[in-house]
Design a protein around this motif. Structure first.
Motif, PDB file in Angstrom:
ATOM      1  N   LYS A   1     -36.379  -5.802  62.195  1.00 56.48           N
ATOM      2  CA  LYS A   1     -35.692  -4.515  62.046  1.00 56.48           C
ATOM      3  C   LYS A   1     -36.334  -3.641  60.972  1.00 56.48           C
ATOM      4  N   SER A   2     -36.472  -4.224  59.775  1.00 56.39           N
ATOM      5  CA  SER A   2     -36.982  -3.413  58.668  1.00 56.39           C
ATOM      6  C   SER A   2     -38.417  -2.972  58.942  1.00 56.39           C
ATOM      7  N   SER A   3     -39.188  -3.853  59.568  1.00 55.52           N
ATOM      8  CA  SER A   3     -40.567  -3.492  59.905  1.00 55.52           C
ATOM      9  C   SER A   3     -40.601  -2.319  60.879  1.00 55.52           C
TER      10      SER A   3
ATOM     11  N   ALA B   1     -38.891   0.135  53.691  1.00 55.34           N
ATOM     12  CA  ALA B   1     -37.848  -0.896  53.764  1.00 55.34           C
ATOM     13  C   ALA B   1     -38.484  -2.243  53.444  1.00 55.34           C
ATOM     14  N   LEU B   2     -37.752  -3.083  52.724  1.00 54.38           N
ATOM     15  CA  LEU B   2     -38.273  -4.416  52.400  1.00 54.38           C
ATOM     16  C   LEU B   2     -38.317  -5.260  53.669  1.00 54.38           C
ATOM     17  N   THR B   3     -39.411  -5.945  53.869  1.00 52.63           N
ATOM     18  CA  THR B   3     -39.508  -6.788  55.066  1.00 52.63           C
ATOM     19  C   THR B   3     -39.686  -8.245  54.649  1.00 52.63           C
TER      20      THR B   3
ATOM     21  N   THR C   1     -34.535 -12.070  53.235  1.00 51.68           N
ATOM     22  CA  THR C   1     -33.294 -12.488  53.882  1.00 51.68           C
ATOM     23  C   THR C   1     -32.220 -11.471  53.546  1.00 51.68           C
ATOM     24  N   GLU C   2     -31.405 -11.211  54.556  1.00 50.97           N
ATOM     25  CA  GLU C   2     -30.385 -10.191  54.338  1.00 50.97           C
ATOM     26  C   GLU C   2     -29.131 -10.806  53.752  1.00 50.97           C
ATOM     27  N   THR C   3     -28.599 -10.145  52.753  1.00 44.64           N
ATOM     28  CA  THR C   3     -27.423 -10.721  52.118  1.00 44.64           C
ATOM     29  C   THR C   3     -26.238  -9.767  52.135  1.00 44.64           C
TER      30      THR C   3
ATOM     31  N   TRP D   1     -31.477   4.048  60.203  1.00 39.38           N
ATOM     32  CA  TRP D   1     -30.608   3.107  59.474  1.00 39.38           C
ATOM     33  C   TRP D   1     -30.983   1.676  59.798  1.00 39.38           C
ATOM     34  N   ASP D   2     -31.266   0.926  58.755  1.00 36.93           N
ATOM     35  CA  ASP D   2     -31.568  -0.492  58.885  1.00 36.93           C
ATOM     36  C   ASP D   2     -30.235  -1.223  58.719  1.00 36.93           C
ATOM     37  N   LEU D   3     -29.701  -1.733  59.830  1.00 38.47           N
ATOM     38  CA  LEU D   3     -28.384  -2.363  59.756  1.00 38.47           C
ATOM     39  C   LEU D   3     -28.515  -3.829  59.337  1.00 38.47           C
TER      40      LEU D   3
HETATM   41 MG   LIG Z   1     -34.583  -6.475  57.085  1.00 36.68          MG
END
Ligand SMILES: [Mg+2]
Ligand SMILES: Nc1nc2c(ncn2[C@@H]2O[C@H](COP(=O)(O)OP(=O)(O)O)[C@@H](O)[C@H]2O)c(=O)[nH]1
Length: 399
Positions: A52-54, A70-72, A75-77, A95-97
């Motif tokens: 997603k972020s990429s 966006a950080l790629t 891990t999403e927290t 938007w990066d969900l």
């Molecule tokens: Mg991400």
């Protein structure tokens, strides 16, 4: 006659019957200042690690290491959607969900938490198989009357893996191409079957690689979401996505042309019936701001050029060296336009550009000059954008 012009006139006539001049001209203003007034928000969702972020970075034309990217690979927290503004068009938001599938939330709860109503459409990304989390989310999005697209990412990895496992050497371009086609066909079929098995009746999947959005199905995806948006949002989308290909330059040109025509028709027509004694010219600020927009739309402004240079690993001066006509956005000032203006007074060329004006023509030559300036500026920007695109695509010179 250009149907767009006919429709416009009808719209304007109808509007004038019902509304005051001020209201109509405010609308015209809103339409023509599209890039400043219309917001487009795309939501990118999918499981953690899907890419997603990429993809957010790729859509913004950025590398993952660029400032503000966006950080790629993280891990999403959090459950908080991250907003990324397009570097040159602040009203275009991506938007990066948060990742789906934590099992903590149902699709319904997830959509509520991410404020689904804020987005124009959703892209659901998977890097391997689509899962029930993906289709549940799709179902819920559909229920809420929003559009979504399934995207299968990282196809470059699959292509590479398959090529290696078949023992095809890098230089063997015929076999490489054949193998690539086979890989893509297989992924397409697998994704289709996979989504069918999960209950999608006629799944559509777009295959992409974050490393090159001009390849695989991204152009088709772009075309598809353009088709499915209303006209205004479609134009914003065409103008804002900075993946320059021959095709996208052509579309951008058509979108800009139609904007200029519309603006001209509305101003002229409104001016003609309501203010017959007043030369309702395009005022110079509109010419200046439209020229600046043209620069940005074709990626010829300083920021876009820097981002592109960074992406393709070239010096920005090298890209700039092929720009012949278009000045940098900072140089487009009232003075600059006045100078161009003094050089010409035209009518004929504009009547070719917007034939309907012929029957309405009754004066206001500054108006015609303005449109002619914009039309030429656009032509030149298209030529320059094509050259920049070719330069960016050239293989790097060995140092
Ligand atoms: Mg991400
Ligand atoms: N080769 C390749 N790697 C990708 C692609 N998209 C994402 N990745 C990699 O996959 C990993 C996870 O990507 P990320 O965007 O952080 O996933 P997210 O958790 O969904 O935001 C990162 O190491 C990315 O570099 C792609 O299209 N091709």
């Amino acid at each position: 006659m250009d149907p767009a012009v006919t429709i416009d006139l009808d719209e304007v006539k109808a509007a004038l019957d019902q509304k005051e001049f001020e209201a109509v001209s405010a609308e015209a203003q809103q339409q023509s200042n599209l890039l400043n007034n219309i917001t487009l928000a795309i939501a990118i969702t999918g499981r953690s690690g899907a890419g997603k972020s990429s993809f957010v970075n790729a859509l913004r034309g950025m590398t993952d290491r660029a400032e503000g990217a966006a950080l790629t690979g993280e891990t999403e927290t959090t459950m908080v959607p991250q907003e990324y503004t397009h570097p040159t068009f602040p009203n275009f938001k991506i938007w990066d969900l948060p990742g789906i599938g934590s099992n903590e939330f149902s699709a319904e709860e997830y959509l509520k938490k991410v404020n689904f109503s804020n987005y124009d459409f959703f892209i659901i990304i998977a890097s391997e198989r689509f899962t029930e989390d993906d289709t549940n989310l799709a179902l819920e999005i559909r229920k809420n009357k929003k559009t979504f697209y399934y995207v299968r990412s990282k196809v470059d990895v699959d292509i590479d893996n398959d090529r290696r496992s078949k023992g095809i050497k890098e230089g063997d371009s015929d076999r490489m191409m054949q193998s690539e086609k086979e890989t893509l066909d297989t992924i397409r079929k697998d994704s289709y079957d996979n989504l069918k098995a999960l209950g999608e009746s006629s799944p559509r999947v777009f295959l992409i690689s974050r490393w090159d959005l001009s390849k695989y199905d991204f152009p088709l995806l772009q075309e598809t979401f353009e088709k499915e948006q209303d006209e205004i949002k479609r134009d914003v989308l065409i103008m804002c996505i900075q993946i320059l290909t021959k095709e996208s330059i052509k579309k951008k040109r058509a979108a800009m042309e139609s904007r200029i025509r519309k603006k001209a028709m509305v101003c002229y027509y409104v001016g003609l019936i309501r203010l017959p004694f007043f030369s309702f010219g395009f005022d110079i600020d509109i010419v200046v701001s439209t020229m600046r927009d043209i620069c940005k739309v074709f990626g010829l402004d300083e920021d876009s050029l820097n981002i592109l240079a960074n992406r393709v690993g070239k010096d920005v001066e090298e890209l700039k060296s092929v720009i012949e006509h278009t000045p940098s956005a900072g140089k487009i000032t009232t003075e600059f336009v006045m100078d161009m203006w003094r050089e010409k007074t035209v009518v004929g060329q504009v009547l070719d550009f917007i034939p309907l004006l012929g029957s309405l023509y009754g004066g206001g030559s500054s108006f015609f000059t303005s449109i002619d300036l914009l039309k030429n500026f656009l032509e030149n920007a298209v030529k320059d954008a094509e050259k920049v695109q070719a330069k960016a695509a050239e293989p790097k010179k060995p140092k």
